[in-house]
Design an enzyme around this catalytic site. Structure first.
Site, PDB file in Angstrom:
ATOM      1  N   GLY A  13       0.791  -1.226   0.000  1.00  0.00           N
ATOM      2  CA  GLY A  13       0.000   0.000   0.000  1.00  0.00           C
ATOM      3  C   GLY A  13       0.823   1.275   0.000  1.00  0.00           C
ATOM      4  CG  ASN A  15       1.964   3.029  -5.618  1.00  0.00           C
ATOM      5  OD1 ASN A  15       2.455   4.003  -6.174  1.00  0.00           O
ATOM      6  ND2 ASN A  15       2.551   1.839  -5.613  1.00  0.00           N
ATOM      7  CG  HIS A 103      -9.210  -9.998  -8.339  1.00  0.00           C
ATOM      8  ND1 HIS A 103      -9.429 -11.353  -8.211  1.00  0.00           N
ATOM      9  CD2 HIS A 103     -10.357  -9.489  -8.835  1.00  0.00           C
ATOM     10  CE1 HIS A 103     -10.659 -11.635  -8.605  1.00  0.00           C
ATOM     11  NE2 HIS A 103     -11.243 -10.515  -8.994  1.00  0.00           N
ATOM     12  CB  ILE A 104      -7.768 -10.509 -13.712  1.00  0.00           C
ATOM     13  CG1 ILE A 104      -6.263 -10.685 -13.877  1.00  0.00           C
ATOM     14  CG2 ILE A 104      -8.444 -10.193 -15.038  1.00  0.00           C
ATOM     15  CD1 ILE A 104      -5.858 -11.897 -14.692  1.00  0.00           C
ATOM     16  CG  HIS A 124       1.172  -2.672 -15.558  1.00  0.00           C
ATOM     17  ND1 HIS A 124       1.193  -3.794 -14.761  1.00  0.00           N
ATOM     18  CD2 HIS A 124       1.850  -3.002 -16.685  1.00  0.00           C
ATOM     19  CE1 HIS A 124       1.857  -4.757 -15.378  1.00  0.00           C
ATOM     20  NE2 HIS A 124       2.260  -4.306 -16.545  1.00  0.00           N
ATOM     21  CG  ASP A 164      -1.606  -4.766 -16.536  1.00  0.00           C
ATOM     22  OD1 ASP A 164      -2.238  -4.099 -15.708  1.00  0.00           O
ATOM     23  OD2 ASP A 164      -0.946  -5.771 -16.230  1.00  0.00           O
ATOM     24  CD  GLU A 193       4.961   1.585  -8.993  1.00  0.00           C
ATOM     25  OE1 GLU A 193       4.682   0.683  -9.778  1.00  0.00           O
ATOM     26  OE2 GLU A 193       5.075   1.387  -7.766  1.00  0.00           O
TER      27      GLU A 193
HETATM   28  C1  GRF Z   1       3.519  -1.483  -7.454  1.00  0.00           C
HETATM   29  O1  GRF Z   1       4.787  -1.632  -7.992  1.00  0.00           O
HETATM   30  C2  GRF Z   1       2.486  -1.591  -8.531  1.00  0.00           C
HETATM   31  O2  GRF Z   1       2.876  -0.996  -9.722  1.00  0.00           O
HETATM   32  C3  GRF Z   1       2.432  -3.104  -8.677  1.00  0.00           C
HETATM   33  O3  GRF Z   1       2.438  -3.565  -7.346  1.00  0.00           O
HETATM   34  C4  GRF Z   1       3.180  -2.659  -6.542  1.00  0.00           C
HETATM   35  C5  GRF Z   1       2.314  -2.268  -5.384  1.00  0.00           C
HETATM   36  O4  GRF Z   1       3.035  -1.606  -4.399  1.00  0.00           O
HETATM   37  N1  GRF Z   1       1.358  -3.537  -9.492  1.00  0.00           N
HETATM   38  P1  GRF Z   1       2.265  -0.979  -3.160  1.00  0.00           P
HETATM   39  O5  GRF Z   1       1.337  -2.038  -2.576  1.00  0.00           O
HETATM   40  O6  GRF Z   1       1.508   0.230  -3.618  1.00  0.00           O
HETATM   41  O7  GRF Z   1       3.355  -0.621  -2.185  1.00  0.00           O
END
Ligand code: GRF
Length: 216
Positions: A13, A15, A103-104, A124, A164, A193
């Site tokens: 988490g 992000n 999860h798709i 992504h 994606d 990111e």
């Molecule tokens: C990120 O690198 C995202 O692009 C990928 O999974 C990772 C998630 O990181 N799909 P976080 O859970 O946000 O730390």
């Protein structure tokens, strides 16, 4: 009024944290409120981050659906996605952000959101059309070691049923560095990111506002 953003997570988490921080900084960074978090993993650290920030969350468990449909995994996923859409819509978000959501999403989840006018975007860690699906960073790293690519990247894109592959909102290229460890590459990519997840969310909300105005 700040837009309502719901975030889907599966893990650390970081992000989600970037979104929470951006939404609580200057409104010009991200004029949004993170209203709810849904995780498909009970132990996702992102759930703690949500709790620490005073944001409500739901754990939505695919295993329960698999137990109910032991002989039909397709049906289990379908039922899971139907309920996921209901959980999301109950929170009346403007936008859903998949931030490390592993999860798709099938049309059973996506169609009700579309009907309700709720947009959905995904982060992504690869360039468009390269390394779709899981472990994209590792796969890019290995491709670089084999001399097949010189750069990778991250993107924020609209979500469609093809994994994606939705229209990109932001694409950021990242040069590969000879001798760099996978861990260092991952750290560099995560840093990008954390900036772009907030930018992509802001841009999706701005686009939504523009579309609303032209349809009025
Ligand atoms: C990120 O690198 C995202 O692009 C990928 O999974 C990772 C998630 O990181 N799909 P976080 O859970 O946000 O730390």
């Amino acid at each position: 009024m700040a837009s309502r953003v719901l975030v889907l997570i599966s893990g650390n988490g970081s992000n989600l944290q970037a979104l929470i921080d951006a939404s609580r900084a200057n409104p010009s960074t991200l004029d949004a409120s993170i209203i709810h978090v849904i995780s498909n993993k009970k132990t996702a650290y992102g759930l703690k981050r949500a709790a620490n920030a005073g944001i409500s969350s739901t754990y939505h468990n695919l295993l329960a659906y698999k137990k109910e449909n032991p002989n039909n995994p397709q049906e289990a996923r379908q039922a899971y996605d139907v309920d996921l859409a209901k959980l999301i819509l109950a929170q009346t978000p403007d936008l859903v952000v998949c931030a490390g959501w592993m999860h798709i999403l099938s049309p059973a989840a996506l169609d009700p959101l579309k009907e309700a006018g709720v947009d959905i975007i995904n982060l992504h860690p690869a360039l468009p059309g390269q390394f779709d699906g899981a472990n994209a960073i590792e796969r890019a790293y290995e491709a670089f070691q084999r001399g097949e690519i010189t750069k990778t990247g991250i993107m924020i894109h609209y979500v469609i049923a093809a994994v994606d592959r939705g229209t990109p909102i932001i694409v950021r290229e990242i040069e590969m560095i000879k001798g760099e460890s996978l861990e260092d590459l991952e750290n560099r990519m995560h840093a990008v990111e954390h900036v772009e997840i907030a930018n992509g969310t802001r841009m999706a909300l701005e686009e939504r506002e523009k579309n609303k105005q032209t349809s009025e």
